[in-house]
Design an enzyme around this catalytic site. Structure first.
Site, mmCIF file in Angstrom:
data_model
loop_
_atom_site.group_PDB
_atom_site.id
_atom_site.type_symbol
_atom_site.label_atom_id
_atom_site.label_comp_id
_atom_site.label_asym_id
_atom_site.label_seq_id
_atom_site.Cartn_x
_atom_site.Cartn_y
_atom_site.Cartn_z
ATOM 1 N N ARG A 50 40.723 35.472 42.918
ATOM 2 C CA ARG A 50 41.711 34.398 42.845
ATOM 3 C C ARG A 50 42.908 34.716 43.736
ATOM 4 O O ARG A 50 43.292 35.871 43.889
ATOM 5 C CB ARG A 50 42.193 34.234 41.400
ATOM 6 C CG ARG A 50 41.090 33.911 40.410
ATOM 7 C CD ARG A 50 41.647 33.906 38.992
ATOM 8 N NE ARG A 50 40.605 33.680 37.999
ATOM 9 C CZ ARG A 50 40.819 33.699 36.689
ATOM 10 N NH1 ARG A 50 42.030 33.942 36.214
ATOM 11 N NH2 ARG A 50 39.819 33.498 35.846
ATOM 12 N N ASP A 52 47.010 33.247 44.445
ATOM 13 C CA ASP A 52 48.060 32.414 43.875
ATOM 14 C C ASP A 52 48.460 31.290 44.819
ATOM 15 O O ASP A 52 48.088 31.276 45.991
ATOM 16 C CB ASP A 52 49.297 33.263 43.562
ATOM 17 C CG ASP A 52 49.081 34.237 42.427
ATOM 18 O OD1 ASP A 52 48.266 33.934 41.533
ATOM 19 O OD2 ASP A 52 49.735 35.298 42.426
ATOM 20 N N TYR A 111 43.397 43.208 51.350
ATOM 21 C CA TYR A 111 44.497 42.268 51.568
ATOM 22 C C TYR A 111 45.356 42.725 52.741
ATOM 23 O O TYR A 111 45.461 43.922 53.036
ATOM 24 C CB TYR A 111 45.390 42.177 50.331
ATOM 25 C CG TYR A 111 44.837 41.338 49.214
ATOM 26 C CD1 TYR A 111 45.142 39.982 49.117
ATOM 27 C CD2 TYR A 111 44.010 41.887 48.243
ATOM 28 C CE1 TYR A 111 44.647 39.205 48.086
ATOM 29 C CE2 TYR A 111 43.497 41.124 47.209
ATOM 30 C CZ TYR A 111 43.829 39.773 47.136
ATOM 31 O OH TYR A 111 43.321 38.999 46.116
ATOM 32 N N ARG A 198 51.711 42.151 45.968
ATOM 33 C CA ARG A 198 53.063 41.638 46.241
ATOM 34 C C ARG A 198 54.139 42.525 45.627
ATOM 35 O O ARG A 198 55.214 42.706 46.223
ATOM 36 C CB ARG A 198 53.178 40.202 45.735
ATOM 37 C CG ARG A 198 52.352 39.204 46.537
ATOM 38 C CD ARG A 198 52.256 37.856 45.848
ATOM 39 N NE ARG A 198 53.559 37.263 45.631
ATOM 40 C CZ ARG A 198 53.770 36.179 44.879
ATOM 41 N NH1 ARG A 198 52.743 35.582 44.269
ATOM 42 N NH2 ARG A 198 54.979 35.689 44.724
#
Length: 253
Positions: A50, A52, A111, A198
């Site tokens: 998933r 955001d 990422y 993050r």
């Protein structure tokens, strides 16, 4: 029913995230609508992870089952035609057997986080980077990042709404390097906690600015408390970069 593996890229700005939700359009819903237009019946699209709202993807992987065989090139072209005008593209598709699952078969995810580190604001990349005007020391950030590599309790970097059963994760790599006016943070792991990347980037930015040290990062990790770590970096700089499955070559560092 033939199963197809898709490699998908998208601009996350118009979406509420990857997963279908009641409060707006998701990437999953956009692809499922495109697939239904292709075959004339509802289709479930499963993603490898998933993202955001506002988070982008360079190499999200998904799979879907269709009621009949179309051929992988036809599936790719048809989905790209039907998903318009949303900023989603199926860049590759292949037929796979029904033992493949985009999420559960994944062995590693990667990422990329992009910080634009200059005084001038972004124009071409507005909404696709975190703009930081104060000078950042990428080498100091990279040295501090190595504290987080390995198997740890990442409670300090976990969002309060995270649904993972355990805060313990194994971070395979976390690197920081300067690329022109940008600072790129790349990381790999089998899986991540909600907002983990993050929150790590927000903490490392404090190191780059000279406000924190490597020791401060180590203390934050050991505290196992979200309040001990740095702020959450904006969603707009984050990219789901790639996924690896058994038998595939290692992902880039």
């Amino acid at each position: 029913m033939p199963r197809y593996r898709l490699t998908v890229e998208y601009d996350g700005r118009p979406f509420v995230g990857w997963q279908r939700q009641d409060n707006g359009l998701s990437v999953q819903e956009a692809l499922e609508t495109a697939a239904e237009r292709l075959c004339g019946q509802p289709v479930r699209v499963h993603g490898s992870g998933r993202t955001d709202s506002g988070v982008h993807a360079l190499g999200q992987v998904a799979h879907l089952d269709l009621p009949r065989a179309y051929g992988a090139p036809t599936v790719r072209k048809a989905l790209n035609a039907h998903v318009r005008p949303w900023p989603v593209a199926v860049v590759a598709s292949q037929e796979v057997d029904d033992t493949f699952h985009a999420r559960f078969s994944a062995v590693e995810r990667s990422y990329l986080y992009r910080l634009l580190n200059r005084e001038a604001p972004p124009t071409l990349d507005q909404g696709k980077v975190w703009w930081v005007t104060r000078p950042l020391d990428a080498q100091a950030m990279d040295e501090a990042a190595q504290v987080l590599v390995g198997r740890h309790d990442f409670s300090s970097f976990r969002a309060s709404e995270c649904q993972a059963e355990s805060p313990v994760k194994t971070l395979a790599a976390l690197r920081v390097r300067r690329v022109g006016d940008e600072i790129h943070v790349t990381t790999r792991a089998r899986s991540f906690l909600h907002h983990q990347v993050r929150n790590m980037v927000g903490t490392l930015e404090l190191v780059g600015a000279g406000r924190w040290t490597r020791a401060d990062v180590a203390d934050a990790l050991a505290a196992c408390s979200r309040a001990a770590a740095g702020p959450t970096a904006p969603a707009e700089g984050l990219y789901f970069r790639a996924v690896r499955y058994d038998g595939e070559p290692p992902l880039e560092p």
